[in-house]
Design a protein around this motif. Structure first.
Motif, PDB file in Angstrom:
ATOM      1  N   ARG A  22      -2.801 -14.304 -41.297  1.00  0.00           N
ATOM      2  CA  ARG A  22      -2.004 -15.222 -42.125  1.00  0.00           C
ATOM      3  C   ARG A  22      -2.093 -14.834 -43.601  1.00  0.00           C
ATOM      4  N   PRO A  28       6.557 -10.144 -41.579  1.00  0.00           N
ATOM      5  CA  PRO A  28       6.495 -11.258 -40.636  1.00  0.00           C
ATOM      6  C   PRO A  28       6.492 -10.781 -39.180  1.00  0.00           C
ATOM      7  N   GLU A  29       7.235  -9.701 -38.909  1.00  0.00           N
ATOM      8  CA  GLU A  29       7.289  -9.172 -37.543  1.00  0.00           C
ATOM      9  C   GLU A  29       5.910  -8.638 -37.117  1.00  0.00           C
ATOM     10  N   ARG A  68       3.608 -11.570 -36.378  1.00  0.00           N
ATOM     11  CA  ARG A  68       3.870 -12.153 -35.059  1.00  0.00           C
ATOM     12  C   ARG A  68       3.281 -11.277 -33.958  1.00  0.00           C
ATOM     13  N   SER A  69       3.414  -9.966 -34.097  1.00  0.00           N
ATOM     14  CA  SER A  69       2.870  -9.044 -33.097  1.00  0.00           C
ATOM     15  C   SER A  69       1.355  -9.166 -33.001  1.00  0.00           C
ATOM     16  N   TYR A  92      -0.455 -11.825 -33.822  1.00  0.00           N
ATOM     17  CA  TYR A  92      -0.764 -13.136 -33.229  1.00  0.00           C
ATOM     18  C   TYR A  92      -0.652 -13.066 -31.703  1.00  0.00           C
ATOM     19  N   ILE A  93       0.361 -12.364 -31.229  1.00  0.00           N
ATOM     20  CA  ILE A  93       0.547 -12.223 -29.776  1.00  0.00           C
ATOM     21  C   ILE A  93      -0.625 -11.456 -29.165  1.00  0.00           C
ATOM     22  N   LYS A 134      -6.786 -16.929 -29.394  1.00  0.00           N
ATOM     23  CA  LYS A 134      -6.089 -18.032 -30.043  1.00  0.00           C
ATOM     24  C   LYS A 134      -6.937 -19.295 -30.017  1.00  0.00           C
TER      25      LYS A 134
END
Length: 361
Positions: free
Chosen positions: A276, A286-287, A290-291, A293-294, A302
């Motif tokens: 973050r 941002p992409e 997201r990757s 985080y996945i 998580k």
């Protein structure tokens, strides 16, 4: 024979333990009607009722003579309250009132370090008569005021206690409430941060920093601004205080899981917080965020990241309590009576935390 007994104290103790009237009645082996009538002041309890209720709720007899003053939950917890059950919410509110009263009794004889927390108005949208600092600028200034060396804060809990903030571990009965801060500048009690004792080390540190943000920006205001803005300001403060932009930006280049693992150990924050921070500083797209985080979610991080450093332990409360025992000559039984809690909870809440040398008199 009627005994001195406060119906309100009974309700508070029952709610703090998270019990309904019927559940308490089963523990006491009495009817729910008896509990209800005593709690509503319709019936005076007898000696047998008082004995059973003290055993069931694990509070000494002295607790039920007079309830602690009512203590509303800080307004800044409102957003979290929406996701909590009424039983859990009442339990947390009762626990706050009880802890507040106990700390007030301790501070009648013990001084804590002088509070060195500024009350600051932060920059908001719209015209202002004079410039005001942003949360990031306040974080930078406090690191300087408090003589924090460059890099990660070695022990944030110790630092916060050294500037006069009491940190108290508590069992909230839910993972949804990480912590809350309580401070009324007009009272004698110093700022207090209540932390969920079940939190992992990285969440513990971030929550302390977040609540310091609330203490600096919001608790002195008659009515804090819109609550989502309060949370955003506290988060921005916490991120900059724990991960100064100028110092961490280069570290966040070319992030992958292996690097996140290493950075977590060094900066003592979660891997998710590092992702973050990298996104907020626009070091990664941002992409890419997201990757990452996945990837963290696929590994189960998580909900439970690997913990690479020890959890910080508050010590100021233990030192305050130990002063009564070592310097004022109280026994544990006498101090339990002063605080109106059981000897076992005295040891768990007030004597079970790490102790370090500090001048408290």
């Amino acid at each position: 024979m009627a005994v001195e007994f406060s119906p309100k104290a009974l309700q508070l103790a029952r709610e703090e333990r998270g019990l309904s009237q019927s559940a308490l009645a089963r523990l006491m082996d009495v009817s729910q009607g008896a509990v209800s009538q005593v709690e509503n002041g319709v019936m005076k309890p007898g000696e047998d009722f008082v004995r059973k209720v003290t055993e069931a709720l694990r509070y000494p007899r002295s607790f039920f003579a007079m309830p602690p003053p009512y203590r509303a939950l800080p307004v800044l917890t409102f957003r979290k309250q929406k996701t909590l059950s009424p039983v859990t919410l009442r339990s947390i509110q009762a626990r706050l009132a009880i802890r507040h009263a106990e700390l007030m009794r301790l501070l009648q004889s013990v001084d804590v370090p002088e509070t060195r927390l500024p009350a600051i108005k932060v920059r908001r949208e719209g015209p202002t008569q004079e410039p005001t600092p942003s949360p990031e600028e306040v974080a930078q200034e406090l690191r300087m005021r408090w003589q924090v060396p460059p890099g990660p804060v070695e022990n944030l809990t110790e630092l916060v206690e050294d500037v006069g903030v009491v940190v108290c571990l508590s069992h909230f009965g839910t993972p949804k409430m990480c912590g809350m801060s309580d401070f009324n500048p007009e009272e004698l009690l110093p700022p207090v941060i209540y932390l969920n004792a079940e939190m992992p080390p990285d969440r513990h540190r971030y929550t302390v920093a977040h609540e310091v943000g609330h203490l600096v920006f919001h608790h002195h205001l008659p009515l804090p601004p819109e609550l989502s803005l309060c949370e955003e300001e506290a988060d921005r403060f916490a991120s900059e205080f724990l991960m100064p932009a100028e110092e961490i930006a280069d570290d966040l280049q070319r992030l992958n899981l292996e690097k996140l693992y290493s950075l977590k150990r060094y900066w003592k924050v979660s891997m998710a917080a590092l992702v973050r921070r990298a996104a907020d500083l626009e070091v990664i797209s941002p992409e890419r965020a997201r990757s990452l985080y996945i990837e963290l979610a696929k590994r189960g991080f998580k909900t439970a990241e690997p913990q690479l450093f020890e959890k910080e332990a508050p010590s100021l409360i233990t030192e305050m309590t130990q002063f009564f025992l070592d310097e004022l000559g109280y026994s544990e039984e006498q101090l339990s009576d002063v605080l109106k809690l059981s000897a076992s909870e005295l040891r768990e809440i007030y004597l079970g935390q790490q102790r370090r040398l500090r001048v408290v008199s």
